[in-house]
Design a protein around this motif. Structure first.
Motif, PDB file in Angstrom:
ATOM      1  N   TYR A  78       0.803  -1.220   0.000  1.00 41.81           N
ATOM      2  CA  TYR A  78       0.000   0.000   0.000  1.00 41.81           C
ATOM      3  C   TYR A  78       0.842   1.279   0.000  1.00 41.81           C
ATOM      4  CZ  TYR A  78      -3.423  -3.497   1.188  1.00 41.81           C
ATOM      5  OH  TYR A  78      -4.196  -4.617   1.165  1.00 41.81           O
ATOM      6  N   VAL A  79       2.155   1.124   0.103  1.00 44.78           N
ATOM      7  CA  VAL A  79       3.064   2.272   0.089  1.00 44.78           C
ATOM      8  C   VAL A  79       3.766   2.278  -1.261  1.00 44.78           C
ATOM      9  CG1 VAL A  79       5.082   3.316   1.172  1.00 44.78           C
ATOM     10  CG2 VAL A  79       3.385   2.157   2.579  1.00 44.78           C
ATOM     11  N   THR A  80       3.808   3.430  -1.897  1.00 42.40           N
ATOM     12  CA  THR A  80       4.412   3.504  -3.231  1.00 42.40           C
ATOM     13  C   THR A  80       5.910   3.214  -3.156  1.00 42.40           C
ATOM     14  OG1 THR A  80       4.954   5.857  -3.074  1.00 42.40           O
ATOM     15  CG2 THR A  80       2.753   5.281  -3.946  1.00 42.40           C
ATOM     16  N   GLU A  81       6.428   2.731  -4.259  1.00 42.08           N
ATOM     17  CA  GLU A  81       7.858   2.433  -4.329  1.00 42.08           C
ATOM     18  C   GLU A  81       8.677   3.698  -4.099  1.00 42.08           C
ATOM     19  OE1 GLU A  81      11.141   0.823  -7.510  1.00 42.08           O
ATOM     20  OE2 GLU A  81       9.111   0.001  -7.656  1.00 42.08           O
ATOM     21  N   GLU A  82       8.183   4.812  -4.582  1.00 40.70           N
ATOM     22  CA  GLU A  82       8.888   6.087  -4.393  1.00 40.70           C
ATOM     23  C   GLU A  82       9.052   6.396  -2.904  1.00 40.70           C
ATOM     24  OE1 GLU A  82       8.223  10.844  -5.347  1.00 40.70           O
ATOM     25  OE2 GLU A  82       6.887   9.375  -6.251  1.00 40.70           O
ATOM     26  N   GLU A  83       7.995   6.219  -2.127  1.00 42.60           N
ATOM     27  CA  GLU A  83       8.064   6.468  -0.688  1.00 42.60           C
ATOM     28  C   GLU A  83       8.989   5.460  -0.004  1.00 42.60           C
ATOM     29  OE1 GLU A  83       6.782   8.975   1.211  1.00 42.60           O
ATOM     30  OE2 GLU A  83       6.215   9.881  -0.690  1.00 42.60           O
ATOM     31  N   GLN A  84       8.959   4.217  -0.445  1.00 44.78           N
ATOM     32  CA  GLN A  84       9.846   3.203   0.114  1.00 44.78           C
ATOM     33  C   GLN A  84      11.303   3.565  -0.159  1.00 44.78           C
ATOM     34  OE1 GLN A  84       8.614  -0.617  -1.424  1.00 44.78           O
ATOM     35  NE2 GLN A  84       6.617  -0.494  -0.427  1.00 44.78           N
ATOM     36  N   ARG A  85      11.576   4.057  -1.370  1.00 35.85           N
ATOM     37  CA  ARG A  85      12.951   4.430  -1.733  1.00 35.85           C
ATOM     38  C   ARG A  85      13.438   5.631  -0.920  1.00 35.85           C
ATOM     39  NH1 ARG A  85      15.217   1.615  -5.523  1.00 35.85           N
ATOM     40  NH2 ARG A  85      13.931   0.307  -6.840  1.00 35.85           N
ATOM     41  N   LYS A  86      12.532   6.540  -0.563  1.00 37.93           N
ATOM     42  CA  LYS A  86      12.920   7.665   0.295  1.00 37.93           C
ATOM     43  C   LYS A  86      13.419   7.156   1.652  1.00 37.93           C
ATOM     44  CE  LYS A  86       9.762  11.175  -1.548  1.00 37.93           C
ATOM     45  NZ  LYS A  86       8.555  11.968  -1.229  1.00 37.93           N
ATOM     46  N   VAL A  87      12.704   6.189   2.206  1.00 34.67           N
ATOM     47  CA  VAL A  87      13.109   5.620   3.491  1.00 34.67           C
ATOM     48  C   VAL A  87      14.437   4.876   3.336  1.00 34.67           C
ATOM     49  CG1 VAL A  87      12.503   3.951   5.283  1.00 34.67           C
ATOM     50  CG2 VAL A  87      10.759   5.495   4.379  1.00 34.67           C
ATOM     51  N   CYS A  88      14.582   4.144   2.250  1.00 34.67           N
ATOM     52  CA  CYS A  88      15.838   3.427   2.001  1.00 34.67           C
ATOM     53  C   CYS A  88      17.004   4.399   1.930  1.00 34.67           C
ATOM     54  CB  CYS A  88      15.758   2.619   0.708  1.00 34.67           C
ATOM     55  SG  CYS A  88      14.744   1.140   0.844  1.00 34.67           S
ATOM     56  N   LYS A  89      16.807   5.505   1.258  1.00 34.02           N
ATOM     57  CA  LYS A  89      17.873   6.499   1.138  1.00 34.02           C
ATOM     58  C   LYS A  89      18.197   7.093   2.507  1.00 34.02           C
ATOM     59  CE  LYS A  89      19.386  10.503  -1.410  1.00 34.02           C
ATOM     60  NZ  LYS A  89      19.256  11.320  -2.567  1.00 34.02           N
ATOM     61  N   GLU A  90      17.166   7.409   3.295  1.00 38.02           N
ATOM     62  CA  GLU A  90      17.375   8.007   4.612  1.00 38.02           C
ATOM     63  C   GLU A  90      18.177   7.091   5.532  1.00 38.02           C
ATOM     64  OE1 GLU A  90      14.762   9.685   8.403  1.00 38.02           O
ATOM     65  OE2 GLU A  90      13.740   9.179   6.538  1.00 38.02           O
ATOM     66  N   TYR A  91      17.927   5.791   5.449  1.00 37.18           N
ATOM     67  CA  TYR A  91      18.590   4.844   6.341  1.00 37.18           C
ATOM     68  C   TYR A  91      19.666   4.000   5.647  1.00 37.18           C
ATOM     69  CZ  TYR A  91      15.198   6.144   9.825  1.00 37.18           C
ATOM     70  OH  TYR A  91      14.453   6.864  10.724  1.00 37.18           O
ATOM     71  N   GLU A  92      20.051   4.397   4.449  1.00 38.11           N
ATOM     72  CA  GLU A  92      21.091   3.716   3.675  1.00 38.11           C
ATOM     73  C   GLU A  92      20.805   2.218   3.526  1.00 38.11           C
ATOM     74  OE1 GLU A  92      24.907   4.697   5.348  1.00 38.11           O
ATOM     75  OE2 GLU A  92      24.540   6.836   5.170  1.00 38.11           O
TER      76      GLU A  92
END
Length: 137
Positions: A78-92
């Motif tokens: 239910y969460v867009t890939e774009e939003e998931q990638r933002k979190v991935c970037k924030e936490y490396e």
């Protein structure tokens, strides 16, 4: 104007033993009550999650389950890939679908490093020259 707010997490439990129970009465506390309060006027999202983590620990959740539950808020359908990638970037973090690309980048860097470690005409550099190369001198 003054703004006051308080958040509360409350847990009440009672346990009534039965004669068919395989546990002794010493294994359980017959009654438990938890009330966690915190001033909420200026709490941010991370502080709310930290507070809720403490509450879940109090009611018996294991830390790995709490972390898994928190991650499931981001990494679900239910969460867009774009939003998931933002979190991935924030936490490396690296998403599974990006691992092949990262591996290829790593191989290129390793090949470049191996090439740089070789001196002129393919000779191997000594320790001092390698140290200078690593330090960018």
């Amino acid at each position: 104007m003054t703004y006051n707010a308080e958040v509360q997490f409350k847990f009440d439990a009672t346990w009534t033993p039965t004669y068919s129970s395989s546990f002794s009465d010493d294994d359980f506390i017959p009654e438990e009550h938890y009330l966690i309060t915190a001033p909420a006027a200026d709490l941010n999202a991370k502080q709310y999650f930290k507070l809720f983590e403490k509450f879940m620990l109090c009611v018996g959740m294991c830390p790995s389950s709490i972390r898994s539950g928190a991650m499931s808020l981001v990494f679900n359908d239910y969460v867009t890939e774009e939003e998931q990638r933002k979190v991935c970037k924030e936490y490396e973090l690296t998403m599974d679908e990006d691992l092949d690309k990262k591996f290829e980048e790593w191989k290129v860097r390793e090949e470049e490093w191996a090439r740089l470690k070789k001196g002129p005409m393919g000779t191997v550099l000594n320790e001092e020259e390698l140290t200078n190369l690593e330090e960018g001198k």
